[in-house]
Every structure is written in C-alpha cells, then in structure tokens.
Design a protein around this motif. Structure first.
Motif, PDB file in Angstrom:
ATOM      1  N   ASP A   1       1.060  -1.457  -0.293  1.00  0.00           N
ATOM      2  CA  ASP A   1      -0.321  -0.138  -0.631  1.00  0.00           C
ATOM      3  C   ASP A   1       0.496   1.410  -0.041  1.00  0.00           C
ATOM      4  O   ASP A   1      -0.222   2.393  -0.050  1.00  0.00           O
ATOM      5  CB  ASP A   1      -0.992  -0.205   1.350  1.00  0.00           C
ATOM      6  N   THR A   2       2.228   0.993   0.143  1.00  0.00           N
ATOM      7  CA  THR A   2       2.904   1.958   0.151  1.00  0.00           C
ATOM      8  C   THR A   2       2.696   3.392  -1.227  1.00  0.00           C
ATOM      9  O   THR A   2       2.953   2.168  -2.436  1.00  0.00           O
ATOM     10  CB  THR A   2       4.832   1.754   0.200  1.00  0.00           C
ATOM     11  N   ALA A   3       2.306   4.887  -0.905  1.00  0.00           N
ATOM     12  CA  ALA A   3       2.095   4.783  -2.482  1.00  0.00           C
ATOM     13  C   ALA A   3       1.998   6.695  -1.952  1.00  0.00           C
ATOM     14  O   ALA A   3       2.003   6.710  -1.106  1.00  0.00           O
ATOM     15  CB  ALA A   3       1.284   4.761  -3.477  1.00  0.00           C
ATOM     16  N   VAL A   4       2.402   7.409  -3.670  1.00  0.00           N
ATOM     17  CA  VAL A   4       1.688   8.351  -2.917  1.00  0.00           C
ATOM     18  C   VAL A   4      -0.250   8.763  -3.049  1.00  0.00           C
ATOM     19  O   VAL A   4      -0.309   7.568  -3.482  1.00  0.00           O
ATOM     20  CB  VAL A   4       2.004   9.872  -3.670  1.00  0.00           C
ATOM     21  N   TYR A   5      -0.640   9.049  -2.459  1.00  0.00           N
ATOM     22  CA  TYR A   5      -2.480   9.241  -2.075  1.00  0.00           C
ATOM     23  C   TYR A   5      -2.329  10.989  -2.667  1.00  0.00           C
ATOM     24  O   TYR A   5      -2.684  11.685  -1.842  1.00  0.00           O
ATOM     25  CB  TYR A   5      -2.927   8.577  -0.490  1.00  0.00           C
ATOM     26  N   TYR A   6      -3.858  11.069  -3.589  1.00  0.00           N
ATOM     27  CA  TYR A   6      -4.516  11.322  -4.490  1.00  0.00           C
ATOM     28  C   TYR A   6      -6.019  11.654  -4.148  1.00  0.00           C
ATOM     29  O   TYR A   6      -6.528  10.518  -4.284  1.00  0.00           O
ATOM     30  CB  TYR A   6      -4.332  11.724  -5.342  1.00  0.00           C
ATOM     31  N   CYS A   7      -6.348  12.772  -3.721  1.00  0.00           N
ATOM     32  CA  CYS A   7      -7.480  12.280  -4.273  1.00  0.00           C
ATOM     33  C   CYS A   7      -8.081  13.524  -5.538  1.00  0.00           C
ATOM     34  O   CYS A   7      -7.167  14.230  -5.531  1.00  0.00           O
ATOM     35  CB  CYS A   7      -8.505  13.921  -2.784  1.00  0.00           C
ATOM     36  N   ALA A   8      -9.332  13.636  -5.237  1.00  0.00           N
ATOM     37  CA  ALA A   8      -9.715  14.077  -6.816  1.00  0.00           C
ATOM     38  C   ALA A   8     -11.323  14.114  -7.279  1.00  0.00           C
ATOM     39  O   ALA A   8     -12.373  13.487  -5.797  1.00  0.00           O
ATOM     40  CB  ALA A   8      -9.182  13.408  -8.604  1.00  0.00           C
ATOM     41  N   VAL A   9     -12.183  15.261  -7.449  1.00  0.00           N
ATOM     42  CA  VAL A   9     -13.421  15.645  -8.311  1.00  0.00           C
ATOM     43  C   VAL A   9     -13.375  15.158  -9.103  1.00  0.00           C
ATOM     44  O   VAL A   9     -12.612  15.655 -10.404  1.00  0.00           O
ATOM     45  CB  VAL A   9     -13.245  16.892  -7.569  1.00  0.00           C
ATOM     46  N   ASP A  10     -14.690  14.523  -9.607  1.00  0.00           N
ATOM     47  CA  ASP A  10     -15.137  13.740 -11.168  1.00  0.00           C
ATOM     48  C   ASP A  10     -14.864  15.244 -11.100  1.00  0.00           C
ATOM     49  O   ASP A  10     -15.546  16.670 -10.795  1.00  0.00           O
ATOM     50  CB  ASP A  10     -16.886  14.090 -10.219  1.00  0.00           C
ATOM     51  N   ARG A  11     -15.616  15.546 -12.977  1.00  0.00           N
ATOM     52  CA  ARG A  11     -15.205  16.606 -14.021  1.00  0.00           C
ATOM     53  C   ARG A  11     -16.540  16.649 -13.825  1.00  0.00           C
ATOM     54  O   ARG A  11     -17.192  17.802 -14.645  1.00  0.00           O
ATOM     55  CB  ARG A  11     -14.846  16.108 -15.588  1.00  0.00           C
ATOM     56  N   VAL A  12     -18.068  15.924 -13.374  1.00  0.00           N
ATOM     57  CA  VAL A  12     -19.369  16.467 -14.460  1.00  0.00           C
ATOM     58  C   VAL A  12     -19.575  16.272 -12.249  1.00  0.00           C
ATOM     59  O   VAL A  12     -19.271  15.593 -12.006  1.00  0.00           O
ATOM     60  CB  VAL A  12     -20.021  15.363 -14.605  1.00  0.00           C
ATOM     61  N   SER A  13     -20.756  16.896 -11.928  1.00  0.00           N
ATOM     62  CA  SER A  13     -21.429  16.529 -10.935  1.00  0.00           C
ATOM     63  C   SER A  13     -22.614  16.030 -10.863  1.00  0.00           C
ATOM     64  O   SER A  13     -22.731  15.573 -11.426  1.00  0.00           O
ATOM     65  CB  SER A  13     -22.220  18.191 -10.818  1.00  0.00           C
ATOM     66  N   PHE A  14     -22.655  15.834  -9.530  1.00  0.00           N
ATOM     67  CA  PHE A  14     -24.162  14.648  -9.395  1.00  0.00           C
ATOM     68  C   PHE A  14     -23.404  12.857  -9.566  1.00  0.00           C
ATOM     69  O   PHE A  14     -24.093  12.123 -10.444  1.00  0.00           O
ATOM     70  CB  PHE A  14     -26.010  15.159  -9.575  1.00  0.00           C
ATOM     71  N   GLY A  15     -22.413  13.005  -9.692  1.00  0.00           N
ATOM     72  CA  GLY A  15     -21.913  11.490 -10.703  1.00  0.00           C
ATOM     73  C   GLY A  15     -22.060  10.148  -9.644  1.00  0.00           C
ATOM     74  O   GLY A  15     -21.856  10.453  -8.151  1.00  0.00           O
ATOM     75  N   SER A  16     -21.946   8.870  -9.967  1.00  0.00           N
ATOM     76  CA  SER A  16     -22.659   8.347  -9.138  1.00  0.00           C
ATOM     77  C   SER A  16     -21.461   7.469  -8.133  1.00  0.00           C
ATOM     78  O   SER A  16     -21.349   6.493  -7.347  1.00  0.00           O
ATOM     79  CB  SER A  16     -23.287   7.128 -10.265  1.00  0.00           C
TER      80      SER A  16
END
Length: 127
Positions: free
Chosen positions: A90-105
């Motif tokens: 599990d060693t890694a750099v972890y990134y969060c990201a936001v969907d391109r479109v709103s109200f995604g599943s």
C-alpha cells in the motif's frame, strides 16, 4: 474552481491504520463525486476507491476492498480514506480527486474522469 489538500499520510507498520483527509475549497464540493488514487514508485497511478456526491455509494479496487473505507462530510467539505490492515504494497503517494461532472455516481475508475487533484500525501508501510 476547487482546490484539494490531502493530509494524514505518514509511516506505519504493516497491520496498522491511517486516516487520510481531503479538504476541499470551493462552493460546489458537495455536488461532485470524489475518488482516491495512489501511485507507487515506478508504477502508474491506480484507482483506490470513489464515493458519489451524496456519500451513499462507494466502490473500491479489489486490492483494498474490505480494508479501506471512503466517506465524506459535505458540511465540512472533506472526504476521508480510512485505511486498515495496511500492507507494504500500500506504500504510495495518495491523491484525492473531484469528478469532472456534477452529481456523479461515484463509479468512475479512470483518472481522466477526474478534473481537480490534490498534491498528494505519502503513505509508507513498513514490514
């Protein structure tokens, strides 16, 4: 415009736990699905998990299913990644990201589906 800042990474022994946070600025955070990705040295970035805009739907990579949990608090503009039973893999750099479109599943697994990215936080799991 959305800005994302990850925190909570660090060094932990195998079997341990960490909780990552992703703080978002921007008035539309609550309308977008979010995802966590990770990138280990010498490897391509890979999908970890995602959560839909309401927080009711999540999906995970097989490698972390049952060990990691994604949640979000839209009132705090923050998403979380609870990581239990950590393994050296599990060693890694972890990134969060936001969907391109709103109200995604919250089911998208390709990184190109996500438009805003944080700077990443390092997670190191020792054996």
């Amino acid at each position: 415009q959305v800005q994302l800042v990850e925190s909570g990474g660090g060094l932990v022994q195998a079997g341990g736990s960490l909780r990552l946070s992703c703080a978002a600025s921007g008035r539309t955070f609550s309308s977008y699905a979010m995802a966590w990705f990770r990138q280990a040295p010498g490897k391509e970035r890979e999908f970890v998990g995602a959560i839909n805009w309401t927080g009711r739907t999540t999906n995970y990579a097989d490698s972390v299913k049952g060990r990691f949990t994604i949640s979000r608090d839209n009132a705090k503009n923050t998403a979380y990644l609870q990581m239990n039973s950590l393994e050296p893999e599990d060693t890694a750099v972890y990134y969060c990201a936001v969907d391109r479109v709103s109200f995604g599943s919250g089911t998208k697994r390709a990184d190109y589906e996500y438009y805003y990215w944080g700077q990443g936080t390092q997670v190191t799991v020792s054996s």
